[in-house]
Scaffold this motif. Structure first.
Motif, PDB file in Angstrom:
ATOM      1  N   THR A 105      52.152  39.593  27.762  1.00 60.10           N
ATOM      2  CA  THR A 105      51.356  39.477  28.991  1.00 60.10           C
ATOM      3  C   THR A 105      50.096  38.679  28.751  1.00 60.10           C
ATOM      4  O   THR A 105      49.690  37.845  29.582  1.00 60.10           O
ATOM      5  CB  THR A 105      50.993  40.879  29.518  1.00 60.10           C
ATOM      6  OG1 THR A 105      52.185  41.614  29.781  1.00 60.10           O
ATOM      7  CG2 THR A 105      50.162  40.789  30.792  1.00 60.10           C
ATOM      8  N   ASN A 137      39.450  48.764  28.498  1.00 59.23           N
ATOM      9  CA  ASN A 137      39.848  49.293  29.797  1.00 59.23           C
ATOM     10  C   ASN A 137      38.725  50.107  30.421  1.00 59.23           C
ATOM     11  O   ASN A 137      38.118  50.967  29.781  1.00 59.23           O
ATOM     12  CB  ASN A 137      41.088  50.177  29.662  1.00 59.23           C
ATOM     13  CG  ASN A 137      42.316  49.374  29.301  1.00 59.23           C
ATOM     14  OD1 ASN A 137      42.407  48.216  29.658  1.00 59.23           O
ATOM     15  ND2 ASN A 137      43.256  49.988  28.594  1.00 59.23           N
ATOM     16  N   THR A 305      41.901  43.408  41.795  1.00 59.26           N
ATOM     17  CA  THR A 305      42.266  44.788  42.095  1.00 59.26           C
ATOM     18  C   THR A 305      42.665  45.488  40.804  1.00 59.26           C
ATOM     19  O   THR A 305      42.887  44.859  39.768  1.00 59.26           O
ATOM     20  CB  THR A 305      43.428  44.843  43.093  1.00 59.26           C
ATOM     21  OG1 THR A 305      44.553  44.145  42.536  1.00 59.26           O
ATOM     22  CG2 THR A 305      43.042  44.184  44.405  1.00 59.26           C
ATOM     23  N   GLY A 306      42.744  46.786  40.896  1.00 63.63           N
ATOM     24  CA  GLY A 306      43.155  47.585  39.747  1.00 63.63           C
ATOM     25  C   GLY A 306      44.374  48.418  40.073  1.00 63.63           C
ATOM     26  O   GLY A 306      44.899  48.388  41.185  1.00 63.63           O
ATOM     27  N   GLU A 307      44.821  49.165  39.101  1.00 56.04           N
ATOM     28  CA  GLU A 307      45.941  50.079  39.295  1.00 56.04           C
ATOM     29  C   GLU A 307      45.392  51.422  39.780  1.00 56.04           C
ATOM     30  O   GLU A 307      44.559  52.033  39.130  1.00 56.04           O
ATOM     31  CB  GLU A 307      46.701  50.278  37.983  1.00 56.04           C
ATOM     32  CG  GLU A 307      47.426  49.032  37.491  1.00 56.04           C
ATOM     33  CD  GLU A 307      48.655  48.722  38.313  1.00 56.04           C
ATOM     34  OE1 GLU A 307      49.071  49.589  39.112  1.00 56.04           O
ATOM     35  OE2 GLU A 307      49.205  47.617  38.152  1.00 56.04           O
ATOM     36  N   GLU A 357      40.497  53.572  40.113  1.00 57.90           N
ATOM     37  CA  GLU A 357      41.383  52.484  39.715  1.00 57.90           C
ATOM     38  C   GLU A 357      41.192  52.190  38.236  1.00 57.90           C
ATOM     39  O   GLU A 357      40.069  52.197  37.733  1.00 57.90           O
ATOM     40  CB  GLU A 357      41.049  51.208  40.487  1.00 57.90           C
ATOM     41  CG  GLU A 357      41.394  51.208  41.952  1.00 57.90           C
ATOM     42  CD  GLU A 357      40.927  49.918  42.599  1.00 57.90           C
ATOM     43  OE1 GLU A 357      41.758  48.999  42.764  1.00 57.90           O
ATOM     44  OE2 GLU A 357      39.731  49.817  42.913  1.00 57.90           O
ATOM     45  N   TRP A 358      42.290  51.960  37.571  1.00 55.98           N
ATOM     46  CA  TRP A 358      42.203  51.426  36.218  1.00 55.98           C
ATOM     47  C   TRP A 358      42.005  49.924  36.336  1.00 55.98           C
ATOM     48  O   TRP A 358      42.762  49.219  36.996  1.00 55.98           O
ATOM     49  CB  TRP A 358      43.484  51.733  35.441  1.00 55.98           C
ATOM     50  CG  TRP A 358      43.618  50.927  34.176  1.00 55.98           C
ATOM     51  CD1 TRP A 358      42.760  50.878  33.131  1.00 55.98           C
ATOM     52  CD2 TRP A 358      44.690  50.026  33.846  1.00 55.98           C
ATOM     53  NE1 TRP A 358      43.211  50.022  32.158  1.00 55.98           N
ATOM     54  CE2 TRP A 358      44.401  49.477  32.569  1.00 55.98           C
ATOM     55  CE3 TRP A 358      45.858  49.628  34.494  1.00 55.98           C
ATOM     56  CZ2 TRP A 358      45.235  48.562  31.938  1.00 55.98           C
ATOM     57  CZ3 TRP A 358      46.689  48.716  33.865  1.00 55.98           C
ATOM     58  CH2 TRP A 358      46.382  48.194  32.601  1.00 55.98           C
ATOM     59  N   PRO A 360      42.184  46.782  34.226  1.00 51.81           N
ATOM     60  CA  PRO A 360      42.588  46.236  32.921  1.00 51.81           C
ATOM     61  C   PRO A 360      41.560  45.222  32.422  1.00 51.81           C
ATOM     62  O   PRO A 360      41.156  44.319  33.150  1.00 51.81           O
ATOM     63  CB  PRO A 360      43.930  45.562  33.218  1.00 51.81           C
ATOM     64  CG  PRO A 360      44.406  46.168  34.503  1.00 51.81           C
ATOM     65  CD  PRO A 360      43.176  46.495  35.275  1.00 51.81           C
ATOM     66  N   ARG A 380      44.506  43.537  37.785  1.00 55.15           N
ATOM     67  CA  ARG A 380      45.952  43.637  37.919  1.00 55.15           C
ATOM     68  C   ARG A 380      46.590  42.254  38.042  1.00 55.15           C
ATOM     69  O   ARG A 380      47.756  42.066  37.721  1.00 55.15           O
ATOM     70  CB  ARG A 380      46.305  44.483  39.143  1.00 55.15           C
ATOM     71  CG  ARG A 380      47.769  44.896  39.213  1.00 55.15           C
ATOM     72  CD  ARG A 380      48.019  45.852  40.345  1.00 55.15           C
ATOM     73  NE  ARG A 380      47.729  45.239  41.646  1.00 55.15           N
ATOM     74  CZ  ARG A 380      47.902  45.857  42.806  1.00 55.15           C
ATOM     75  NH1 ARG A 380      48.318  47.111  42.823  1.00 55.15           N
ATOM     76  NH2 ARG A 380      47.632  45.247  43.935  1.00 55.15           N
ATOM     77  N   GLU A 381      45.785  41.274  38.479  1.00 59.07           N
ATOM     78  CA  GLU A 381      46.266  39.910  38.632  1.00 59.07           C
ATOM     79  C   GLU A 381      46.307  39.154  37.305  1.00 59.07           C
ATOM     80  O   GLU A 381      46.745  38.000  37.261  1.00 59.07           O
ATOM     81  CB  GLU A 381      45.374  39.144  39.618  1.00 59.07           C
ATOM     82  CG  GLU A 381      45.370  39.701  41.029  1.00 59.07           C
ATOM     83  CD  GLU A 381      44.421  40.880  41.199  1.00 59.07           C
ATOM     84  OE1 GLU A 381      44.283  41.362  42.329  1.00 59.07           O
ATOM     85  OE2 GLU A 381      43.808  41.323  40.189  1.00 59.07           O
ATOM     86  N   ASN A 382      45.837  39.795  36.236  1.00 56.54           N
ATOM     87  CA  ASN A 382      45.784  39.171  34.900  1.00 56.54           C
ATOM     88  C   ASN A 382      45.030  37.838  34.919  1.00 56.54           C
ATOM     89  O   ASN A 382      45.488  36.815  34.415  1.00 56.54           O
ATOM     90  CB  ASN A 382      47.196  38.948  34.347  1.00 56.54           C
ATOM     91  CG  ASN A 382      47.874  40.251  33.953  1.00 56.54           C
ATOM     92  OD1 ASN A 382      47.211  41.206  33.542  1.00 56.54           O
ATOM     93  ND2 ASN A 382      49.192  40.293  34.087  1.00 56.54           N
TER      94      ASN A 382
END
Length: 398
Positions: A105, A137, A305-307, A357-358, A360, A380-382
């Motif tokens: 990833t 994180n 955004t996050g998870e 939200e996590w 990353p 989340r979009e890396n």
């Protein structure tokens, strides 16, 4: 010139004759439309006004709206629910999952980033050797409190067609007695409406009931300074063709009648005044991101955004007590108490929701052709943030 040839104006007929050539600009105001017949009005002040007619301010329950210091805000009735948030049992969830990205990833994120830059080569992303992944994180806590507040004020507008909802048709309800359907939860919106049985009509004070005021463009003179010659009557030592050498032109706003329709009553001579209710729905947000102990700028998280790891939506949410990151628990307790104290006494709380939200965030260290570099992968979009990408070129625009 024999001025006896110029017809005299009669009161009630505000028609200014054409200006004889050669008279200086500006002409004197026509006496037929001078103050006392048609008033001069500041049209910028003709927006809906607050309580211009205090004799209508005696509506039961609204006596404080007559300009004696009441700001029009009406506090909500006591809440129909019981305990404060701190007394509500907190949800339990001990299975907090803290995920992390892998090397595949991380490499794909850098490759996508390089391909999206006009001056970046893709070789480092394709050929690099990742030496270390450093996860930083972090989390985003958000508390949203959806509130409703109500404000009342006297408003004056031009008289509308049809029957008026006057005080003799019934008792005016209090602000919080009026049923208003709220919009979609957690979305801001403002709605205005007249309070039933508070409307009255009166002669317009702006035009003294005449429906017209002195023209605001020409100040009742029927003519304006010529823009082509700046009022001199000449251009390049010759007579100005636009104004015929008079230095002035006829006013198009009033068509040289010296008067215009009163904007306060739209020419009707009468206005209506009523109490207007303004209902404001607002989503109040408290947001907190803990320190992630890296050089990455926290502001960049606003773009991603996050998870979603946790969500709770209730009339009043309790503070989170058992999240593995202590600062999140503390932020939740602070936010819940702060919103409760701030809004419970000034508005009606319709709903609350809180979430975690996590976010990353990984620092990727890698080597390429003997050079050590690094970049951050976040959201989340890396998305990628890097300052030392090793394969760039300068774009020159010829």
């Amino acid at each position: 010139m024999d001025m006896s040839a110029v017809p005299l104006l009669q009161p009630g007929y505000p028609m200014n004759p054409a200006m004889p050539p050669g008279l200086p600009y500006p002409p004197a105001m026509n006496a037929a439309v001078s103050p006392g017949y048609y008033p001069s009005v500041n049209t910028h002040a003709l927006a809906p006004q607050v309580a211009p007619y205090p004799q209508f301010a005696g509506i039961p329950g609204y006596e404080g709206l007559d300009g004696d210091g009441n700001n029009g805000k009406f506090l909500p009735p006591p809440p129909a629910f019981g305990p404060e948030p701190g007394n509500i049992p907190a949800p339990t969830n001990n299975d907090w999952l803290i995920p992390s990205i892998n090397q595949e990833t991380a490499k794909q994120a850098l490759l996508d980033y390089a391909n999206g830059q006009c001056c970046y080569g893709s070789s480092p992303a394709e050929e690099m050797e990742i030496t270390q992944l450093r996860p930083y994180n972090t989390y985003r806590f958000r508390l949203e409190t959806f509130t409703e507040s109500r404000l009342c004020e006297w408003v004056t507008k031009p008289l509308a067609e049809g029957a008026l909802d006057t005080p003799d048709k019934g008792h005016a309800p209090q602000p919080w007695e009026i049923q208003v359907t709220p919009p979609t939860l957690f979305h801001d919106e403002i709605k205005k409406m007249p309070i039933p049985h508070t409307t009255s009509k009166k002669s317009c004070q702006e035009c003294n009931g005449k429906g017209k005021i002195i023209c605001q463009k020409c100040n009742g003179n029927s003519r304006l300074k010529c823009d082509d010659c700046n009022g001199s009557g000449k251009r390049s030592a010759e007579e100005c063709m636009n104004c015929g050498g008079t230095g002035s032109v006829g006013c198009k706003t009033c068509n040289q009648t010296n008067v215009q329709t009163c904007p306060g009553c739209n020419g009707k001579g009468q206005v209506m005044t009523f109490i207007e209710l303004t209902v404001t729905w607002k989503n109040n947000v408290y947001e907190f991101i803990p320190d992630h102990h890296s050089e990455f700028s926290t502001d960049l998280f606003k773009k991603v955004t996050g998870e979603k790891m946790f969500a709770d939506e209730q009339l009043l949410v309790p503070p989170i007590m058992n999240f593995p990151e202590p600062s999140i628990n503390q932020a939740s307790q602070t936010a819940v108490q702060q919103h409760y104290s701030q809004f419970m006494s000034t508005a009606r709380i319709l709903k609350q929701r809180q979430s975690i939200e996590w976010l990353p965030l990984t620092k990727v260290e890698y080597s390429w052709k003997g050079k050590n570099c690094s970049y951050f992968v976040y959201g989340r979009e890396n998305k990628v943030q890097t300052k030392d990408y090793p394969s760039t070129c300068c774009c020159v625009i010829l």
